[in-house]
Design an enzyme around this catalytic site. Structure first.
Site, PDB file in Angstrom:
ATOM      1  N   SER A 157       0.855  -0.863   0.338  1.00 15.28           N
ATOM      2  CA  SER A 157       0.164   0.019  -0.259  1.00 15.28           C
ATOM      3  C   SER A 157       1.089   1.253  -0.018  1.00 15.28           C
ATOM      4  CB  SER A 157      -0.447   0.295   1.428  1.00 15.28           C
ATOM      5  OG  SER A 157      -0.873   1.259   1.415  1.00 15.28           O
ATOM      6  N   TYR A 170      -2.906  -0.936  10.887  1.00 17.74           N
ATOM      7  CA  TYR A 170      -2.150  -1.239   8.855  1.00 17.74           C
ATOM      8  C   TYR A 170      -0.652  -0.878   8.187  1.00 17.74           C
ATOM      9  CZ  TYR A 170      -4.146  -1.351   3.656  1.00 17.74           C
ATOM     10  OH  TYR A 170      -4.099  -1.614   2.456  1.00 17.74           O
TER      11      TYR A 170
END
Ligand SMILES: NC(=O)c1ccc[n+]([C@@H]2O[C@H](COP(=O)([O-])OP(=O)(O)OC[C@H]3O[C@@H](n4cnc5c(N)ncnc54)[C@H](OP(=O)(O)O)[C@@H]3O)[C@@H](O)[C@H]2O)c1
Length: 254
Positions: A157, A170
């Site tokens: 990401s 995350y």
């Protein structure tokens, strides 16, 4: 520097005869990748935690005339080493080798100031996004080593390449993913037949993106179908020789 192959055009037989495991194959990007990999000839093992969703993907692949897929229900939250070893046994019996894994399943957790981050949720996100995939990979390495040309893709990401306030576990799990990829890529270099890379899908119209950005108009985002060229390229033989690299599935949004 990261790279992007959004204009890649895959030949129809790109993945013919390959056995590919996709985690989180029931929804979002993983669902689309599993369907596309089958469309290009792969036998796909659909791994995920919601069987009904995996069954729908299975049916869709069969209806499109793709190679018969397999369903492997697994929840990274509660999975144990025994589950991974049972999985190896089952895959070994059925296929004898593995030609690729798309590590795609992930949890967003919550977007909140670190002071308020709940430790249980932090552990849960780390378990699903990094610890589970790490131990599953360790168990599957002997099957990957039996392939003449295997590709291991870890989904990253942009917050795994540059930290961002409030993205908590995350973001940290995606940094760990990038780090693990580099460690494993160097260790596997000697094989010459297994490449290990990360792929950042970029902003993509899925339910995870909608929960991270509830005010965003999803129609402004690329769909999972739009970003598939890089997923195909990195899984197929045209990416041979690329190892230990960070890829993007789409150019940065302007
Ligand atoms: N969408 C984006 O804009 C974006 C941007 C950057 C990175 N990513 C990354 O791209 C990947 C796919 O994201 P997405 O947007 O497609 O997300 P998604 O729509 O939420 O799909 C995630 C998938 O992972 C599965 N999963 C979640 N927890 C699991 C667990 N404990 N065990 C097994 N499977 C589990 C989900 O299963 P269920 O269907 O049962 O819930 C679902 O199939 C993720 O790694 C994400 O971090 C996405």
């Amino acid at each position: 520097m990261s790279q992007c192959m959004i204009d890649y055009q895959a030949p129809d037989d790109l993945l013919k005869g390959r056995v590919i495991l996709v985690t989180g194959a029931g929804d979002g990007i993983g669902r689309t990748a599993a369907i596309q990999y089958a469309r290009y000839g792969a036998t796909v093992i659909l791994l995920g935690r919601t069987i009904s969703k995996l069954e729908k993907v299975y049916d869709e692949i069969e209806a499109a005339g793709g190679p018969q897929p397999a369903i492997f229900p697994l929840n990274f939250e509660g999975a144990t080493l025994k589950d991974y070893h049972d999985m190896v046994e089952a895959l070994n019996k059925e296929f004898g080798r593995l030609d690729g894994i798309l590590h795609n399943a992930s949890l967003l957790g919550t977007i909140t100031p670190f002071e308020q981050y709940a430790p249980e949720l932090w552990d849960q996100v780390m378990q699903v996004n990094i610890n589970g995939p790490v131990w599953m990979t360790q168990a599957l390495l002997p099957l990957l080593a039996r392939s003449e040309d295997a590709s291991l893709i870890f989904t990253s990401s942009s917050v795994g390449r540059k930290g961002r306030a409030y993205w908590g576990a995350y973001s940290v799990s995606k940094f760990a993913t990038e780090g693990f990829m580099e460690v494993l890529a160097e260790e596997m270099e000697h094989l010459g037949s297994l490449r290990v890379n990360t792929l950042n899908p970029g902003a993509t119209r899925t339910s995870m993106r909608a929960s991270a950005y509830p005010a965003e108009d999803p129609m402004t985002l690329r769909t999972a179908e739009d970003i598939m060229p890089t997923y195909l390229w990195l899984m197929g033989p045209d990416s041979k020789g690329h190892n230990g690299k960070k890829f993007d599935a789409q150019p940065p949004r302007t």
